[in-house]
Each structure stands twice: as C-alpha cells, then as structure tokens.
Design an enzyme around this catalytic site. Structure first.
Site, PDB file in Angstrom:
ATOM      1  N   GLU A 177       0.819  -1.203   0.000  1.00  0.00           N
ATOM      2  CA  GLU A 177       0.000   0.000   0.000  1.00  0.00           C
ATOM      3  C   GLU A 177       0.861   1.263   0.000  1.00  0.00           C
ATOM      4  OE1 GLU A 177      -2.175  -3.389   1.838  1.00  0.00           O
ATOM      5  OE2 GLU A 177      -0.214  -2.479   2.126  1.00  0.00           O
ATOM      6  N   PRO A 208      12.230 -12.580  -0.254  1.00  0.00           N
ATOM      7  CA  PRO A 208      11.080 -12.943   0.585  1.00  0.00           C
ATOM      8  C   PRO A 208      10.192 -11.736   0.880  1.00  0.00           C
ATOM      9  CG  PRO A 208      13.125 -13.837   1.481  1.00  0.00           C
ATOM     10  CD  PRO A 208      13.509 -12.849   0.415  1.00  0.00           C
ATOM     11  N   GLY A 220      13.044  -1.764   0.116  1.00  0.00           N
ATOM     12  CA  GLY A 220      12.941  -0.612  -0.761  1.00  0.00           C
ATOM     13  C   GLY A 220      13.678  -0.729  -2.076  1.00  0.00           C
ATOM     14  N   GLU A 221      14.113  -1.937  -2.448  1.00  0.00           N
ATOM     15  CA  GLU A 221      14.909  -2.108  -3.661  1.00  0.00           C
ATOM     16  C   GLU A 221      14.256  -3.034  -4.687  1.00  0.00           C
ATOM     17  OE1 GLU A 221      19.343  -1.327  -1.720  1.00  0.00           O
ATOM     18  OE2 GLU A 221      18.779  -3.377  -2.294  1.00  0.00           O
ATOM     19  N   ASN A 272       1.900  -8.427  -5.899  1.00  0.00           N
ATOM     20  CA  ASN A 272       1.730  -7.523  -7.033  1.00  0.00           C
ATOM     21  C   ASN A 272       2.578  -7.945  -8.237  1.00  0.00           C
ATOM     22  OD1 ASN A 272       1.305  -5.301  -8.676  1.00  0.00           O
ATOM     23  ND2 ASN A 272       2.653  -3.965  -7.505  1.00  0.00           N
ATOM     24  N   LEU A 273       1.935  -8.195  -9.370  1.00  0.00           N
ATOM     25  CA  LEU A 273       2.669  -8.549 -10.588  1.00  0.00           C
ATOM     26  C   LEU A 273       2.911  -7.345 -11.493  1.00  0.00           C
ATOM     27  CD1 LEU A 273       0.386  -8.605 -13.077  1.00  0.00           C
ATOM     28  CD2 LEU A 273      -0.209 -10.759 -12.008  1.00  0.00           C
TER      29      LEU A 273
END
Length: 424
Positions: A59, A268, A310-311, A335-336
């Site tokens: 989100e 992961p 964050g990467e 999410n794809l």
C-alpha cells in the site's frame, strides 16, 4: 449494540494484542518503537494536514504517485502517512524520508477513545485509506469529527467480502461512512456496493489501479544496472515477495531443473524470514549469497538472496524473467504489475485472488503466463530464458499493458478535490 460489543472485544483482547506485539518485536524490535502512537498519541502536524493510511509495504508503494501529486497540488498541507507494520513504515521512510512535509506514524488500535484522540491531535482536512484497511470505530469517529474519508485504490476479493459480510451492519456502517470510494475494478466496485448498502452505493466509482502509475526512480534504475553487472552474463530468474512454504517448493524445483549458469534471485515478502530462507536454500544444496554482503556474485552461486528493503524495482531491473510470490500456495498472490512495468515476463501460480483482474489482463495481454505449480513456474521460466524472441515480446507486452491501464492517480485526484474543494 454491535459496535459496543466490538469495542468490548477489542478492550478485553488488548492483553493478547500487546502480547502479540511483544512476540513480533523479538524479530523486529521496530514494533515497539513510537509505542505511544499505537494509543493515539501522535505529534500534531505543523499546519493543515492530509492523512493517508497505508498499512504495509504494498500500500505504501502504491501510494507513491498519489502522495507526489498531493504534495504539489496542496503546497500548504503536510501529509501524515500512517502504517501498521515496520516494513510499511521503513518503505515510507525510504520513499519519502527526504520530504520535510511528510510525517509518519502508527495507526492507533481500533478503540473509540484511541481513534478520537488520534483525530483530535491530527485534525486532518481529509483522510485517505489505501486499498481496504477499514476499521469500524475509526470510521465512526471520523464521521463524528466531520473528517471526509476516501477509500482509495480499493480492492475487495470475494473471500474478503465474505469476511466483512459476517460483521453485518457493523461492516455496512463502516463502508457507508466513506464519503467516496475509488475501486480498482468493476468487480471490486460491485462487492463494495453490496457491503456499503444503499446508504453508501452512490459513493463508489471505478478509477483503476494506481499501481500502474508507480514510477521507478533514477537511483533505483542505476542500482538495478549495478545488480545486473554483478550477475554478469548469467541468465537471471527472480522470485519476488515469496511467502512461507513457497521457497521450499521453488528451491526444490530450481535445484532439479535449472542449469548451473542460471542465477535465482529470491526476495522474501517478510524481512524477519531472511535468515530462515537463507538456511533453507543451503539445506536444499544451493550455494547462496546475500545482497547485504555487498560482494560480487560468484560463478558457483545459485541463489542471491534479496535481503534488503525498498529495492524491489532494482531487483526487477536485473531480471530476465520473474515468478510472483504468494501465488504458488493459496495466499492470493503479490503484485505482478511491478514486473510488467519493468518489462520482465511474469510467471504466476494458481492463486491470484488478491490481483484477479490484473493477473487475467496481464495474461490476456501476453505479459504473463499462468502455471499450475512452482515446478511448472520454474520450467516455464527456463523455457523463456532459452527463447529470447518470446521473452522480449512478453517484456514489451508488459510495458504496453502498464501504459494502457495507467491514469488512476489523476482520477483519484479528481475525487480528492471533491473532498477539499477550493483548497487546490
């Protein structure tokens, strides 16, 4: 009466809630940081404020284009972003930490006096809830405080709709309390209308999925290029946002099927599992290195563990094909769209109820393939690695797919302007 019972259950369950918080803090001490915020004690923003709630990582990433537009459209306002998980808060800090007008906090537990304390302290001009993090007492207190609320980028699977429906009038009242609801798809809108009932149905519209609008920063693009250099000429297969139980299936299939030159990059979903997944790879007989080691990837390394936050965009930038976590066991998929936006062909498993429309449309567009299980996903990915023409065509189809479905951010901003008329 139902809300009173709900609040009583929350109150009686607080020892268990706090015990669970302490248990989670054993692996992620960040759960105990800023503890007062979980009880509504939030530092008041200095000036008019727009409040946006993004529960966790997905989100928070999705909110990025919306927050960017809010900052430029409402220059006099500060943005308060609330979260429920340390990973969500860390992602927010990574994305927005340099922006002085953004403040982060925990969302308080859903007791009426805590929600009231939070809203009285923050005094938001409006509230924006990302996706479907709906709390009955919070929504009731927002109504009492006359805070106009928007449910943004809302998605509601059939399974989640059934769960909310069990709450009966309590859920209907909470969803009806939103001034506006922006659904990702027509199917989401229909389920949200059913939950909101007659009082809330006029507030629901379809604006699309804001995740198609997420932009990759130049810094992450450069980082991805450096990751690719670490891999050299080796074909790279990436498995992202994997959930517990899926890594064992992927490692077993990869060890059995993949040639030695193929590198598996595995990221992961939850950072507290990094060490466990590393140990699992080694038990599977796969030599492993970790991103956090900051070392060149050796030729004999089979698995590169993405143990950083964050990467994700940088990991996709180094990949040739991707396997989407959460879809290989019945978790509903992750999410794809990020993979498609990077031009990386997608392998998705049988479970995708959290991203039903995106998965179906990506497959229809030729950007993704549905696989029966993890072994089939590895086999399909290997086939694509051996077929450059088809792989590149799928990558281009993914880019076109994202471009075709973009624009949700602009449509959401039209709704925000309805909540804050005359201030933009």
């Amino acid at each position: 009466m139902k809300r009173a019972l709900y609040s009583l259950l929350w109150f009686c369950g607080m020892p268990l809630v706090l015990g669970r918080l302490l248990w989670r803090a054993r692996r992620q001490p960040e759960y105990l940081a800023h503890l007062g915020e979980r009880f509504g004690r939030v530092t008041p923003p200095a000036g008019p404020c727009i409040w946006l709630h993004a529960v966790s990582v997905g989100e928070t990433r999705a909110a990025q284009p919306l927050i960017k537009t809010l900052l430029s459209t409402y220059p006099e306002h500060r943005i308060l972003v609330t979260h429920m998980t340390p990973t969500g808060r860390a992602t927010g800090k990574e994305l927005f930490g340099k922006e002085s007008r953004i403040q982060q906090a925990w969302l308080p537990y859903d007791l009426p006096w805590l929600a009231r304390r939070f809203l009285r302290s923050v005094r938001p001009a409006c509230g924006i809830i990302m996706e479907t993090e709906v709390w009955p007492n919070l929504m009731r207190q927002a109504q009492v405080a006359d805070v106009p609320m928007l449910l943004a980028n809302a998605r509601l699977s059939a399974r989640s709709a059934k769960g909310y429906a069990r709450l009966g009038g309590l859920a209907r009242e909470a969803f009806a309390a939103f001034r506006l609801i922006a659904a990702q798809s027509a199917a989401d809108a229909e389920r949200l209308c059913q939950l909101a009932g007659p009082a809330g149905q006029g507030s629901v519209s379809v604006t699309g999925n804001i995740k198609y609008d997420v932009e990759i920063s130049p810094a992450l693009q450069a980082l991805g290029a450096s990751f690719r250099q670490l891999a050299g000429q080796r074909p790279v297969m990436i498995a992202t946002s994997t959930r517990e139980g899926e890594e064992a299936l992927l490692f077993e299939a990869f060890a059995r099927q993949a040639p030695a030159e193929v590198l598996l990059v595995l990221v992961p979903r939850h950072p507290q599992r990094f060490d466990d997944v590393a140990a699992l790879a080694q038990r599977s007989g796969l030599s492993l290195q970790r991103r956090s080691d900051n070392a060149p990837i050796a030729a004999h390394t089979r698995v590169w563990l993405g143990d950083s936050m964050g990467e994700m965009a940088a990991y996709y930038a180094m990949a040739d094909v991707s396997l989407i976590g959460g879809s290989w066991l019945p978790f509903g998929s992750q999410n794809l769209i990020e993979s498609c936006a990077a031009g990386v062909p997608v392998m998705i498993g049988p479970s995708s109820f959290n991203f039903t429309e995106a998965a179906e449309k990506a497959i229809e567009a030729g950007a993704a393939l549905r696989c029966a299980d993890a072994a089939g996903g590895i086999a399909a990915a290997l086939a694509l690695l051996a077929n450059t023409t088809r792989r590149e065509a799928m990558g281009q189809a993914g880019l076109a797919f994202c471009k075709q479905h973009g624009g949700a951010s602009a449509r959401l901003m039209q709704l925000v302007r309805q909540l804050l008329p005359g201030t933009a």
